[in-house]
Enzyme design. Sequence first.
Site, PDB file in Angstrom:
ATOM      1  N   ALA A  85      34.757 -64.240  -9.986  1.00 32.25           N
ATOM      2  CA  ALA A  85      34.799 -64.988 -11.548  1.00 32.25           C
ATOM      3  C   ALA A  85      34.838 -64.090 -12.615  1.00 32.25           C
ATOM      4  O   ALA A  85      34.456 -63.061 -12.581  1.00 32.25           O
ATOM      5  CB  ALA A  85      33.521 -65.765 -11.285  1.00 32.25           C
ATOM      6  N   LYS A 145      23.971 -62.041  -0.221  1.00 33.40           N
ATOM      7  CA  LYS A 145      24.577 -63.354  -0.393  1.00 33.40           C
ATOM      8  C   LYS A 145      24.578 -63.651   0.917  1.00 33.40           C
ATOM      9  O   LYS A 145      24.260 -64.971   1.192  1.00 33.40           O
ATOM     10  CB  LYS A 145      25.989 -63.267  -0.953  1.00 33.40           C
ATOM     11  CG  LYS A 145      25.944 -62.917  -2.415  1.00 33.40           C
ATOM     12  CD  LYS A 145      24.803 -63.723  -3.249  1.00 33.40           C
ATOM     13  CE  LYS A 145      24.964 -63.113  -4.790  1.00 33.40           C
ATOM     14  NZ  LYS A 145      24.032 -64.084  -5.744  1.00 33.40           N
ATOM     15  N   ASN A 185      20.261 -68.556  -9.963  1.00 28.53           N
ATOM     16  CA  ASN A 185      21.503 -67.992 -10.355  1.00 28.53           C
ATOM     17  C   ASN A 185      21.255 -66.519 -10.482  1.00 28.53           C
ATOM     18  O   ASN A 185      22.163 -65.729 -10.413  1.00 28.53           O
ATOM     19  CB  ASN A 185      22.407 -68.667 -11.465  1.00 28.53           C
ATOM     20  CG  ASN A 185      23.267 -68.071 -11.956  1.00 28.53           C
ATOM     21  OD1 ASN A 185      24.613 -68.019 -11.285  1.00 28.53           O
ATOM     22  ND2 ASN A 185      23.174 -67.117 -13.105  1.00 28.53           N
ATOM     23  N   TYR A 203      26.236 -56.096  -1.178  1.00 25.83           N
ATOM     24  CA  TYR A 203      26.306 -57.348  -1.907  1.00 25.83           C
ATOM     25  C   TYR A 203      26.519 -58.558  -0.879  1.00 25.83           C
ATOM     26  O   TYR A 203      25.857 -59.365  -0.914  1.00 25.83           O
ATOM     27  CB  TYR A 203      27.562 -57.387  -2.861  1.00 25.83           C
ATOM     28  CG  TYR A 203      27.701 -58.635  -3.566  1.00 25.83           C
ATOM     29  CD1 TYR A 203      26.750 -58.828  -4.711  1.00 25.83           C
ATOM     30  CD2 TYR A 203      28.648 -59.344  -3.444  1.00 25.83           C
ATOM     31  CE1 TYR A 203      26.797 -59.844  -5.352  1.00 25.83           C
ATOM     32  CE2 TYR A 203      28.935 -60.690  -4.197  1.00 25.83           C
ATOM     33  CZ  TYR A 203      27.957 -61.060  -5.308  1.00 25.83           C
ATOM     34  OH  TYR A 203      28.129 -61.973  -5.842  1.00 25.83           O
ATOM     35  N   ASP A 225      11.598 -61.129 -15.443  1.00 28.43           N
ATOM     36  CA  ASP A 225      12.557 -60.189 -14.553  1.00 28.43           C
ATOM     37  C   ASP A 225      12.139 -60.734 -13.030  1.00 28.43           C
ATOM     38  O   ASP A 225      10.960 -60.845 -12.613  1.00 28.43           O
ATOM     39  CB  ASP A 225      12.048 -58.653 -14.527  1.00 28.43           C
ATOM     40  CG  ASP A 225      13.256 -57.660 -13.607  1.00 28.43           C
ATOM     41  OD1 ASP A 225      13.629 -58.140 -12.388  1.00 28.43           O
ATOM     42  OD2 ASP A 225      13.466 -56.871 -14.164  1.00 28.43           O
ATOM     43  N   VAL A 226      13.054 -61.382 -12.264  1.00 29.87           N
ATOM     44  CA  VAL A 226      12.598 -61.935 -11.018  1.00 29.87           C
ATOM     45  C   VAL A 226      12.061 -60.735  -9.979  1.00 29.87           C
ATOM     46  O   VAL A 226      11.712 -61.469  -8.875  1.00 29.87           O
ATOM     47  CB  VAL A 226      14.069 -62.468 -10.539  1.00 29.87           C
ATOM     48  CG1 VAL A 226      14.640 -63.660 -11.446  1.00 29.87           C
ATOM     49  CG2 VAL A 226      14.997 -61.634 -10.175  1.00 29.87           C
ATOM     50  N   ASP A 230      15.639 -65.500 -18.110  1.00 33.10           N
ATOM     51  CA  ASP A 230      16.469 -64.259 -18.070  1.00 33.10           C
ATOM     52  C   ASP A 230      15.681 -62.963 -18.534  1.00 33.10           C
ATOM     53  O   ASP A 230      14.656 -63.033 -19.121  1.00 33.10           O
ATOM     54  CB  ASP A 230      17.740 -64.254 -18.579  1.00 33.10           C
ATOM     55  CG  ASP A 230      18.928 -63.588 -18.247  1.00 33.10           C
ATOM     56  OD1 ASP A 230      18.920 -62.400 -17.789  1.00 33.10           O
ATOM     57  OD2 ASP A 230      20.108 -64.020 -18.084  1.00 33.10           O
TER      58      ASP A 230
END
Length: 256
Positions: free
Chosen positions: A183, A154, A85, A150, A58-59, A42
Amino acid sequence: MTGNSVQDFAGLKALVTGGASGIGRATAELLHARGADVAVLDRDITTVEKPLRGYAADVTDDAAVRAVVGAAIGDLGGLDVLVNNAGIGAQGTVADNDDAEWHRVLDVNVIGMVRVARAALPALRDSGHAAVVNTCSIAATAGLPQRALYAASKGAVYSLTLAMAADHIREGIRVNCVNPGTADTPWVGRLLDRADDPAAERAALEARQPTGRLVSADEVAGAIAHLASPLSGATTGTSLAVDGGMQGLRLRPAGQ
């Protein structure tokens, strides 16, 4: 056996991205409770506590991802489970976000998964019975208002999951995705905080799911664990909705 008494991940090594909070944290904790040695990647790992292993990156930074994934695999002694994730949200129609925001969200939500998977692949191949679970969204399969960017990100994750499943099935790597509904996570909390009427916005989000409530992070974690478990060895190229029935059910109004 039920709950955390199941030890189906005993002896397995897992890496969870975006694992310091929300769905990622719930997943990391559940995998550990079920026997896995778990590393968390993370941007901010100050909340990650032992026995979980924390790695900061950081991805969107390929060099950092390669370095950290390599370090985690070295410390774990291999890798059997990757939970992709890490992700960010976005609101608005196609007219509401400029090119820079489109690039930013796609860079995190799609290419970020690619970077992590690419770095992890050699170790996953060595596992011989590896599993990858990508966190997708109900937004990939249901048209939701004010979610164009978004949903596009996805939708790409959904297609990426299928392509990865086909590419790596003969290498002993299963690839699936989980599609949460709305969620109860820190990101949704921040979204509600910015609303003109947070209580009304929460009620609206709850009402559009047939169960009448938000999905919990623990419920999504349970679905991720199911897909990643060796007990699901014949499951690959599958999306699992955890959305309170939002995708598939068409209820009549109460009382009718």
